[in-house]
Write an enzyme that holds these catalytic residues in place. Structure first.
Site, mmCIF file in Angstrom:
data_model
loop_
_atom_site.group_PDB
_atom_site.id
_atom_site.type_symbol
_atom_site.label_atom_id
_atom_site.label_comp_id
_atom_site.label_asym_id
_atom_site.label_seq_id
_atom_site.Cartn_x
_atom_site.Cartn_y
_atom_site.Cartn_z
ATOM 1 C CE1 TYR A 44 -3.552 -2.796 0.772
ATOM 2 C CE2 TYR A 44 -4.472 -0.780 -0.136
ATOM 3 C CZ TYR A 44 -4.591 -2.130 0.144
ATOM 4 O OH TYR A 44 -5.730 -2.807 -0.225
ATOM 5 C CG ASP A 90 -7.422 7.497 -7.589
ATOM 6 O OD1 ASP A 90 -7.508 6.810 -8.630
ATOM 7 O OD2 ASP A 90 -8.244 8.376 -7.290
ATOM 8 C CG HIS A 103 -14.210 0.360 -2.713
ATOM 9 N ND1 HIS A 103 -13.940 -0.271 -3.908
ATOM 10 C CD2 HIS A 103 -15.471 0.007 -2.397
ATOM 11 C CE1 HIS A 103 -14.999 -0.981 -4.281
ATOM 12 N NE2 HIS A 103 -15.944 -0.818 -3.381
ATOM 13 C CB CYS A 110 -5.812 1.646 15.066
ATOM 14 S SG CYS A 110 -7.092 1.046 16.154
ATOM 15 C CB THR A 167 -16.285 0.202 -12.898
ATOM 16 O OG1 THR A 167 -16.248 -0.905 -11.972
ATOM 17 C CG2 THR A 167 -17.713 0.401 -13.368
ATOM 18 C CB SER A 168 -14.334 -4.796 -14.587
ATOM 19 O OG SER A 168 -14.166 -4.840 -13.169
ATOM 20 C CG ASN A 220 -14.971 0.087 -19.918
ATOM 21 O OD1 ASN A 220 -13.953 -0.251 -20.515
ATOM 22 N ND2 ASN A 220 -15.252 -0.318 -18.684
HETATM 23 N N1 APR Z 1 -11.167 4.944 -19.661
HETATM 24 C C1 APR Z 1 -12.249 4.288 -19.189
HETATM 25 N N2 APR Z 1 -12.216 2.998 -18.783
HETATM 26 C C2 APR Z 1 -11.039 2.352 -18.888
HETATM 27 C C3 APR Z 1 -9.862 2.974 -19.387
HETATM 28 C C4 APR Z 1 -9.964 4.325 -19.778
HETATM 29 N N3 APR Z 1 -8.910 4.987 -20.260
HETATM 30 N N4 APR Z 1 -8.853 2.047 -19.365
HETATM 31 C C5 APR Z 1 -9.380 0.908 -18.877
HETATM 32 N N5 APR Z 1 -10.689 1.083 -18.592
HETATM 33 C C6 APR Z 1 -11.642 0.125 -18.024
HETATM 34 C C7 APR Z 1 -11.320 -1.331 -18.279
HETATM 35 O O1 APR Z 1 -11.839 -1.745 -19.550
HETATM 36 C C8 APR Z 1 -12.084 -2.003 -17.128
HETATM 37 O O2 APR Z 1 -13.436 -2.259 -17.496
HETATM 38 O O3 APR Z 1 -11.589 0.265 -16.620
HETATM 39 C C9 APR Z 1 -12.067 -0.949 -16.028
HETATM 40 C C10 APR Z 1 -11.165 -1.286 -14.856
HETATM 41 O O4 APR Z 1 -11.702 -2.413 -14.210
HETATM 42 P P1 APR Z 1 -10.996 -2.979 -12.894
HETATM 43 O O5 APR Z 1 -9.532 -3.039 -13.114
HETATM 44 O O6 APR Z 1 -11.750 -4.216 -12.514
HETATM 45 O O7 APR Z 1 -11.253 -1.857 -11.791
HETATM 46 P P2 APR Z 1 -12.596 -1.575 -10.989
HETATM 47 O O8 APR Z 1 -13.791 -1.910 -11.790
HETATM 48 O O9 APR Z 1 -12.482 -0.201 -10.450
HETATM 49 O O10 APR Z 1 -12.481 -2.608 -9.750
HETATM 50 C C11 APR Z 1 -13.483 -2.498 -8.742
HETATM 51 O O11 APR Z 1 -12.301 -4.087 -7.369
HETATM 52 O O12 APR Z 1 -10.186 -4.715 -6.800
HETATM 53 C C12 APR Z 1 -11.328 -4.098 -6.327
HETATM 54 O O13 APR Z 1 -11.538 -2.435 -4.673
HETATM 55 C C13 APR Z 1 -11.012 -2.683 -5.952
HETATM 56 O O14 APR Z 1 -12.292 -0.691 -6.381
HETATM 57 C C14 APR Z 1 -11.773 -1.868 -6.994
HETATM 58 C C15 APR Z 1 -12.892 -2.800 -7.402
#
Ligand code: APR
Length: 244
Positions: A68, A105, A120, A128, A188-189, A213
């Site tokens: 971290y 972030d 999150h 703590c 977000t995925s 996305n």
């Molecule tokens: N603009 C928009 N989307 C994008 C870009 C971009 N330039 N680049 C990548 N992406 C998309 C990817 O296609 C994917 O769908 O961002 C998404 C990122 O997905 P993850 O890596 O799974 O991140 P996230 O969805 O935020 O994960 C959710 O999971 O690990 C935990 O707590 C953590 O908050 C996180 C949560």
């Protein structure tokens, strides 16, 4: 795409209430790796269970602390990108705006977003482990977690897998989703609950759904507009169209 962008902008111009959910993708153009993208994702090099769970922290506090710390240093060296700033502009234009982020972030806050829910947590904050006492002025580059006055190890103030989210944040997020005329999902995925259910809740309550996305996600089939591409490029274009 142009047509979709214009129609999505028209929707936003008429909207009274807008809610937005962002994930790691919106910070990618600031230089922060996402979690799940093949090879480049943070989870490609580390196992979530080892690093982002209370059990992982208790099993190896030094590993989790230093991972971290590495992320915190990376985050402190980057700045918001045009995608973050575009959401600040949309917040100024629409009467009622809520931004829900899964990101820890702090870049939305830095960009100037006001009505922000950091679902999150925030990697720059610490508490703590045992009692949640806030831990201020934590030294950088420590090799293992410092200790709270109560004797418990100090941890990042982020929500780990298997941990409950702040009930107030959850209530506020679901309320925003239920009241939204337009719900925007960015970067977000859509794999992690409960955040992934907010867009569906919004749709169920009559909202139009816009997704931004480069890739399709489990949310895409529900989207009224799928803006395929990078948020740092598309969101400013959306704002430009809204201002026409
Ligand atoms: N603009 C928009 N989307 C994008 C870009 C971009 N330039 N680049 C990548 N992406 C998309 C990817 O296609 C994917 O769908 O961002 C998404 C990122 O997905 P993850 O890596 O799974 O991140 P996230 O969805 O935020 O994960 C959710 O999971 O690990 C935990 O707590 C953590 O908050 C996180 C949560």
């Amino acid at each position: 795409m142009e047509g979709d962008l214009t129609r999505a902008a028209d929707l936003l111009k008429q909207a009274k209430s807008v809610a937005v959910l962002t994930g790691a993708g919106i910070s990618k153009e600031s230089g922060i790796p996402t979690f799940r993208e093949a090879q480049t994702g943070l989870w490609a090099n580390y196992e979530p269970e080892k690093l982002a769970t209370p059990e992982g922290f208790l099993r190896d506090p030094a590993l989790v602390w230093t991972w971290y710390d590495w992320r915190r240093k990376m985050v402190s060296s980057v700045t918001p990108n045009p995608g973050h700033y575009a959401l600040v502009e949309i917040e100024k234009i629409v009467p009622d705006f809520t931004l829900i982020t899964q990101n820890v972030d702090g870049l939305h806050r830095l960009a100037g977003s006001k009505n922000l829910i950091e679902l999150h947590g925030n990697i720059a904050r610490h508490k703590c482990f045992k009692n949640g006492h806030p831990a201020l002025d934590v030294q950088a580059d420590l090799k293992e977690p410092p200790t709270c006055l109560c004797g418990s190890p100090i941890r990042p103030d982020v929500v780990w897998f298997g941990e409950a989210l702040d009930p107030k944040d959850l209530t506020k997020s679901f309320k925003a989703a239920e009241h939204a005329d337009v719900f925007i999902v960015v970067g977000t995925s859509g794999l992690v609950q409960p955040a992934a259910s907010f867009p569906f809740t919004a749709k169920k309550h009559g909202a139009k759904l816009i997704e931004c996305n480069p890739e399709r996600t489990p949310l895409s089939y529900e989207a009224d507009f799928f803006l395929e591409g990078a948020s740092g490029c598309l969101l400013p274009q959306l704002v430009e169209q809204m201002r026409r």
